[in-house]
Design an enzyme around this catalytic site. Structure first.
Site, PDB file in Angstrom:
ATOM      1  N   ASP A 111      41.831  38.451  37.810  1.00 16.42           N
ATOM      2  CA  ASP A 111      41.543  39.632  36.990  1.00 16.42           C
ATOM      3  C   ASP A 111      42.633  39.887  35.965  1.00 16.42           C
ATOM      4  O   ASP A 111      42.398  40.491  34.926  1.00 16.42           O
ATOM      5  CB  ASP A 111      41.328  40.863  37.867  1.00 16.42           C
ATOM      6  CG  ASP A 111      39.978  40.768  38.560  1.00 16.42           C
ATOM      7  OD1 ASP A 111      39.907  40.092  39.607  1.00 16.42           O
ATOM      8  OD2 ASP A 111      38.998  41.305  38.028  1.00 16.42           O
ATOM      9  N   ALA A 157      35.827  40.015  35.901  1.00 16.16           N
ATOM     10  CA  ALA A 157      36.675  40.241  34.731  1.00 16.16           C
ATOM     11  C   ALA A 157      36.064  39.808  33.381  1.00 16.16           C
ATOM     12  O   ALA A 157      35.944  40.629  32.465  1.00 16.16           O
ATOM     13  CB  ALA A 157      38.026  39.573  34.960  1.00 16.16           C
ATOM     14  N   ASN A 209      43.974  39.345  41.767  1.00 19.49           N
ATOM     15  CA  ASN A 209      42.561  39.036  42.022  1.00 19.49           C
ATOM     16  C   ASN A 209      42.104  39.914  43.186  1.00 19.49           C
ATOM     17  O   ASN A 209      42.886  40.689  43.754  1.00 19.49           O
ATOM     18  CB  ASN A 209      42.382  37.537  42.322  1.00 19.49           C
ATOM     19  CG  ASN A 209      40.923  37.127  42.326  1.00 19.49           C
ATOM     20  OD1 ASN A 209      40.183  37.437  41.393  1.00 19.49           O
ATOM     21  ND2 ASN A 209      40.470  36.449  43.363  1.00 19.49           N
ATOM     22  N   LYS A 210      40.857  39.785  43.535  1.00 24.71           N
ATOM     23  CA  LYS A 210      40.244  40.627  44.568  1.00 24.71           C
ATOM     24  C   LYS A 210      41.121  40.723  45.823  1.00 24.71           C
ATOM     25  O   LYS A 210      41.702  39.734  46.265  1.00 24.71           O
ATOM     26  CB  LYS A 210      38.861  40.047  44.905  1.00 24.71           C
ATOM     27  CG  LYS A 210      38.057  40.788  45.944  1.00 24.71           C
ATOM     28  CD  LYS A 210      37.884  42.259  45.632  1.00 24.71           C
ATOM     29  CE  LYS A 210      37.249  42.535  44.291  1.00 24.71           C
ATOM     30  NZ  LYS A 210      37.387  43.928  43.830  1.00 24.71           N
TER      31      LYS A 210
HETATM   32  O1  MRU Z   1      35.697  44.257  41.689  1.00 21.69           O
HETATM   33  P1  MRU Z   1      35.014  43.111  41.031  1.00 21.69           P
HETATM   34  O2  MRU Z   1      33.739  42.688  41.706  1.00 21.69           O
HETATM   35  O3  MRU Z   1      34.835  43.302  39.535  1.00 21.69           O
HETATM   36  O4  MRU Z   1      36.054  41.946  41.223  1.00 21.69           O
HETATM   37  C1  MRU Z   1      35.765  40.645  40.823  1.00 21.69           C
HETATM   38  C2  MRU Z   1      36.869  39.725  41.117  1.00 21.69           C
HETATM   39  O5  MRU Z   1      37.915  40.077  41.613  1.00 21.69           O
HETATM   40  C3  MRU Z   1      36.692  38.326  40.680  1.00 21.69           C
HETATM   41  O6  MRU Z   1      37.229  37.443  41.616  1.00 21.69           O
HETATM   42  C4  MRU Z   1      37.384  38.229  39.374  1.00 21.69           C
HETATM   43  O7  MRU Z   1      36.921  39.073  38.391  1.00 21.69           O
HETATM   44  C5  MRU Z   1      37.768  36.939  38.954  1.00 21.69           C
HETATM   45  S1  MRU Z   1      36.788  35.830  38.078  1.00 21.69           S
HETATM   46  C6  MRU Z   1      35.421  36.322  37.502  1.00 21.69           C
END
Ligand code: MRU
Length: 352
Positions: free
Chosen positions: A247, A59, A257-258
């Site tokens: 996110d 993010a 989040n993921k």
């Molecule tokens: O799909 P991505 O790799 O962009 O997802 C990343 C994530 O979900 C991270 O955990 C998130 O951005 C949180 S902190 C940097």
């Protein structure tokens, strides 16, 4: 972040902008851990594509990169009626990924800065100057926020803490330090021994590929576990706490989040394990009241069906591939931000 290349340790940020040439440079996250490659993005459309195909991901890094992309657009769009073209470029950058709110926050912040400065919306040179300085400022602010997240988060870590993390919320995802990985880095720098359980994070394997790579470079003890092994280790009392990134955070403290984060949080509650989210304030969406309103990215079924270029499922079977899920606030012990550790129900107070 420390990067070990041919036994030499060098310091890197995951993305940076060489404003004199208008070139963005970034670590190619799609090639890690096998290959360390720095890519050059010369136009805002190349930049948008790099975000879309996840060469740059996470993010805060997505947000910072989009800011640099707006500066590139200022340099590249036609001078005549340029604000119209700039807004079109902003739409292209915004259409790359739907869930991480930093992307929208950064683009709107720079556009508003241009519009709020006398004559800048009609003066391409002035607008370019503003966009470069604001985009660079956002980059520095992000690094600073992540460092502070690390310092506050370090306070909940003890010597020999065993931590579970999900996906990659490290320096790659945040320009430097990371969100969830920042407390772990700072703990290591202050002399604590830390052990990290790294969820592999199917289907894109951000944990196995990126988080493990960062921890290895920092000399932090870790083991990669299959996503479905978390409950096993929690039940055995081997995990002291969980820290994940975010996110997008809704005003009621719900966190997107993921994919897979929600189930880790439910398991943590069941096993009396504290569950922390680490995120800068730029990840809060002040226009969204509850997590259910957060747009969730649906990605190609091929990410689930194809592994190492080989189809693993029968032809004719299809897959579903949501990239994020929402963890309700009730499962979250605290949200580690650059202004301290907040209870999820304190988030709405920041709106003022
Ligand atoms: O799909 P991505 O790799 O962009 O997802 C990343 C994530 O979900 C991270 O955990 C998130 O951005 C949180 S902190 C940097």
């Amino acid at each position: 972040m420390k990067v070990k290349i041919n036994n030499k340790v060098e310091n890197y940020r995951s993305v940076w902008f060489e404003s004199a040439s208008g070139i963005i440079k970034a670590i190619n996250q799609n090639k890690l851990p096998r290959e360390f490659e720095i890519i050059e993005l010369k136009t805002y459309t190349e930049t948008a594509n790099a975000i879309k195909i996840m060469t740059i991901r996470g993010a805060p890094a997505i947000g910072v990169t989009a800011g640099f992309g707006i500066a590139q657009a200022c340099m590249q769009v036609p001078k005549q009626n340029f604000i119209h073209y700039l807004e079109k470029a902003a739409d292209i950058l915004k259409s790359t990924r739907p869930t991480a709110v930093d992307l929208f926050y950064v683009i709107d912040r720079i556009l508003n800065k241009i519009k709020d400065t006398d004559n800048a919306a009609e003066d391409n040179e002035k607008a370019t100057e503003i966009s470069i300085s604001e985009a660079q400022k956002i980059g520095y602010e992000t690094v600073d926020a992540c460092k502070k997240i690390g310092e506050f988060g370090n306070e909940v870590l003890k010597n020999n803490s065993k931590i579970l993390t999900h996906c990659n919320a490290g320096a790659l995802a945040c320009v430097d330090f990371g969100t969830a990985l920042s407390p772990i880095r700072i703990a290591k720098y202050t002399g604590k021994e830390i052990f990290v359980f790294v969820d592999e994070t199917r289907p894109r394997l951000q944990g196995a590929k990126l988080t493990a790579w960062e921890l290895l470079n920092e000399g932090i003890e870790h083991r990669i576990i299959a996503d479905n092994a978390t409950g096993y280790f929690m039940q055995k009392g081997e995990i002291d706490l969980c820290i994940v990134g975010a996110d997008r955070i809704a005003l009621n403290g719900d966190v997107a989040n993921k994919i897979g984060t929600y189930e880790k949080a439910v398991l943590a509650k069941e096993n009396n394990i504290p569950f922390y989210v680490a995120a800068p304030l730029s990840t809060i969406d002040f226009n969204i009241k509850v997590g259910g309103e957060i747009p969730i990215e649906e990605r190609s079924e091929d990410e689930v069906l194809i592994v190492n270029d080989k189809r693993i499922a029968p032809i004719g079977s299809h897959a579903l591939n949501p990239a994020f899920d929402v963890t309700p606030a009730k499962y979250i012990t605290g949200i580690i931000t650059e202004i301290g550790i907040l209870k999820p129900d304190e988030i709405y107070k920041l709106k003022k």
